[in-house]
Design an enzyme around this catalytic site. Structure first.
Site, PDB file in Angstrom:
ATOM      1  N   CYS A  37      17.549  36.430  96.539  1.00 42.51           N
ATOM      2  CA  CYS A  37      16.495  37.422  96.745  1.00 42.51           C
ATOM      3  C   CYS A  37      16.019  37.492  98.192  1.00 42.51           C
ATOM      4  O   CYS A  37      15.167  38.322  98.524  1.00 42.51           O
ATOM      5  CB  CYS A  37      15.322  37.130  95.812  1.00 42.51           C
ATOM      6  SG  CYS A  37      15.822  37.065  94.081  1.00 42.51           S
ATOM      7  N   HIS A  75       6.284  38.382  99.126  1.00 41.26           N
ATOM      8  CA  HIS A  75       7.400  38.351  98.180  1.00 41.26           C
ATOM      9  C   HIS A  75       6.864  38.687  96.792  1.00 41.26           C
ATOM     10  O   HIS A  75       7.452  39.488  96.080  1.00 41.26           O
ATOM     11  CB  HIS A  75       8.062  36.982  98.213  1.00 41.26           C
ATOM     12  CG  HIS A  75       9.326  36.902  97.425  1.00 41.26           C
ATOM     13  ND1 HIS A  75      10.398  37.730  97.653  1.00 41.26           N
ATOM     14  CD2 HIS A  75       9.698  36.075  96.401  1.00 41.26           C
ATOM     15  CE1 HIS A  75      11.384  37.424  96.812  1.00 41.26           C
ATOM     16  NE2 HIS A  75      10.978  36.433  96.044  1.00 41.26           N
ATOM     17  N   GLU A 127       3.383  30.954  97.176  1.00 42.63           N
ATOM     18  CA  GLU A 127       3.357  31.844  98.332  1.00 42.63           C
ATOM     19  C   GLU A 127       1.949  31.958  98.895  1.00 42.63           C
ATOM     20  O   GLU A 127       1.763  32.011 100.120  1.00 42.63           O
ATOM     21  CB  GLU A 127       3.886  33.230  97.978  1.00 42.63           C
ATOM     22  CG  GLU A 127       3.974  34.121  99.208  1.00 42.63           C
ATOM     23  CD  GLU A 127       4.655  35.454  98.976  1.00 42.63           C
ATOM     24  OE1 GLU A 127       4.962  36.148  99.968  1.00 42.63           O
ATOM     25  OE2 GLU A 127       4.869  35.821  97.800  1.00 42.63           O
ATOM     26  N   PHE A 144      16.377  32.223  95.095  1.00 43.50           N
ATOM     27  CA  PHE A 144      16.950  31.080  94.402  1.00 43.50           C
ATOM     28  C   PHE A 144      17.840  30.297  95.380  1.00 43.50           C
ATOM     29  O   PHE A 144      18.524  30.882  96.217  1.00 43.50           O
ATOM     30  CB  PHE A 144      17.800  31.531  93.212  1.00 43.50           C
ATOM     31  CG  PHE A 144      17.023  31.924  91.986  1.00 43.50           C
ATOM     32  CD1 PHE A 144      15.641  31.919  91.966  1.00 43.50           C
ATOM     33  CD2 PHE A 144      17.689  32.309  90.830  1.00 43.50           C
ATOM     34  CE1 PHE A 144      14.934  32.282  90.829  1.00 43.50           C
ATOM     35  CE2 PHE A 144      17.000  32.677  89.681  1.00 43.50           C
ATOM     36  CZ  PHE A 144      15.626  32.661  89.683  1.00 43.50           C
ATOM     37  N   HIS A 197      11.439  43.769  90.954  1.00 43.48           N
ATOM     38  CA  HIS A 197      12.087  42.867  91.902  1.00 43.48           C
ATOM     39  C   HIS A 197      13.549  43.273  92.050  1.00 43.48           C
ATOM     40  O   HIS A 197      14.345  43.112  91.126  1.00 43.48           O
ATOM     41  CB  HIS A 197      11.955  41.433  91.388  1.00 43.48           C
ATOM     42  CG  HIS A 197      12.396  40.386  92.359  1.00 43.48           C
ATOM     43  ND1 HIS A 197      12.949  40.675  93.581  1.00 43.48           N
ATOM     44  CD2 HIS A 197      12.383  39.017  92.270  1.00 43.48           C
ATOM     45  CE1 HIS A 197      13.230  39.545  94.211  1.00 43.48           C
ATOM     46  NE2 HIS A 197      12.903  38.543  93.430  1.00 43.48           N
ATOM     47  N   LYS A 251       6.283  44.830  94.788  1.00 42.84           N
ATOM     48  CA  LYS A 251       7.052  44.608  93.561  1.00 42.84           C
ATOM     49  C   LYS A 251       6.237  44.963  92.321  1.00 42.84           C
ATOM     50  O   LYS A 251       6.812  45.138  91.237  1.00 42.84           O
ATOM     51  CB  LYS A 251       7.515  43.157  93.479  1.00 42.84           C
ATOM     52  CG  LYS A 251       8.615  42.784  94.461  1.00 42.84           C
ATOM     53  CD  LYS A 251       9.068  41.344  94.259  1.00 42.84           C
ATOM     54  CE  LYS A 251      10.173  40.950  95.220  1.00 42.84           C
ATOM     55  NZ  LYS A 251       9.714  40.807  96.614  1.00 42.84           N
TER      56      LYS A 251
END
Length: 415
Positions: free
Chosen positions: A166, A306, A317, A402, A343, A338
């Site tokens: 991502c 994010h 975050e 990830f 996402h 998002k």
């Protein structure tokens, strides 16, 4: 920036998203808090634990792609090439024999041609190996959005495809920025593209307990930083920027939308999916981007987070932003687009970089929609539910993936 490195500016934008299939409609969607999440229509999801997503709607590649191309190409490639063509057209950049060796392409993707791989696996099982398409491998590999965009544009400069989950789109932009800074290219077409709303993609993320299962109310499922968030909503699309050296942009009379001034990238080296406790890796990426840009935390106007709507990401975050920006983190808007687009995995950094540049140009911060119940672990100003007019001079755009990949890009109003 290190002394002697070239300045790099943004001159073109392209976007194919769940809330608009060009930059103007995408920005209007962000400004008006449009929700792109709805029940899945791309396949029969009735047996799936999660039955909704943020699909690109009414996408028609006609006018951008030849019908034969559109039929053969994986959906993520279609999105990437269309967004790339939009961005080059927006930039007014001509690519010909005089400059094609100095124009490169870098479009990241988290999973590449998952739809092609999945469909051809069925062909193999049902009809045998001789019936597998000769386009299976070319359309399956994650670099093909880059390859096809380079072919379509005639760009023969540096070409790459980042696959850092991502964070891929943001890594692709950051790497393109470096190539221009170092004089290895004069212009780069860069961003991210993804289309993983497939039976296997949705089932895999659902099995990992990463998705929201709010099937009774999908429109409210993507709720970053809200206390009642319970997973992300998978989306699809592409976002692409044209970056150029400042010298070239000025010489050809280009409209400069913003300057990209910082790039920080780190790895948590902690877990295959979970962020490091306290968001330490993300915080370091933000510090590196600020140092690269020679900016102090107090200069930041807005953070495009994010913000995935998962418990672990949003709290970590928040900690990362507070660690990197100190007390200033509580004084600035921090929103997650998002909440509207879902996402896009490897495509998310691309469309969020587009949003960051537009926020500077419009002095408008997109909202975090579906925010209703504050979470003490996410105590930032998340711009709840409604866009906000505010002076935006410096934006940090975060992307985490990830594998522990962290990226922060810094954009600044051109001065």
């Amino acid at each position: 920036m290190v002394e002697g490195l070239r300045r790099v500016v943004v001159t073109g934008l392209g976007a194919v998203t769940p809330i608009g299939n060009d930059v103007a409609s995408y920005w209007e969607g962000l400004r008006s808090a449009r929700n792109g999440v709805a029940p899945i229509t791309l396949f029969d999801a009735s047996r799936h634990a999660c039955r909704f997503a943020a699909e690109v709607k009414n996408f028609d590649p006609a006018g951008w792609l030849e019908p034969k191309e559109a039929k053969r190409w994986d959906r993520f490639c279609q999105f990437g090439v269309v967004a790339a063509k939009q961005a080059v057209l927006h930039a007014g950049l001509s690519i010909d024999d005089s400059n094609r060796h100095r124009v490169g392409v870098s479009i990241g993707s988290g999973v590449g041609g998952l739809l092609m791989m999945e469909s051809q696996a069925h062909v193999l099982a049902d009809r045998g190996p001789d019936r597998v398409s000769p386009f299976c491998v070319p359309m399956m590999i994650p670099n093909m959005a880059t390859g096809l965009a380079a072919i379509a544009l005639g760009a023969q400069g540096p070409s790459s495809a980042v696959a850092t989950a991502c964070a891929a789109g943001s890594n692709a932009i950051g790497d393109a920025f470096r190539l221009i800074q170092l004089g290895m290219a004069d212009a780069m077409v860069c961003g991210g593209a993804e289309s993983a709303i497939t039976p296997l993609g949705v089932a895999g993320f659902a099995s990992a307990k990463a998705l929201s299962f709010r099937n009774d109310d999908p429109a409210s499922a993507s709720r970053p930083f809200d206390r009642d968030r319970n997973g992300f909503v998978i989306g699809e699309g592409a976002g692409v920027l044209v970056l150029e050296s400042l010298e070239q942009a000025i010489a050809r009379g280009a409209t400069i939308l913003a300057e990209i001034v910082g790039y920080g990238t780190t790895c948590d080296a902690h877990h295959i999916t979970a962020p490091s406790p306290g968001g330490t890796g993300g915080a370091q990426a933000m510090r590196l981007a600020l140092a690269d840009a020679h900016l102090e935390p107090e200069s930041v106007s807005y953070v495009n987070a994010h913000g995935t709507s998962t418990q672990a990401n949003d709290s970590n975050e928040t900690a990362a932003i507070k660690s990197a920006l100190g007390a200033h983190a509580l004084r600035i808007p921090v929103s997650s687009t998002k909440s509207m687009t879902g996402h896009l995995l490897g495509g998310s950094g691309g469309i969020e970089a587009v949003a960051s540049v537009l926020a500077i140009g419009q002095n408008l911060v997109p909202p975090t929609i579906n925010y209703h119940t504050p979470d003490p672990a996410c105590d930032l100003d998340v711009v709840p539910n409604q866009a906000r007019e505010v002076a935006v001079d410096v934006v940090l755009s975060n992307s985490f993936g990830f594998g522990g990949h962290n990226v922060c890009l810094a954009f600044r109003r051109m001065t």
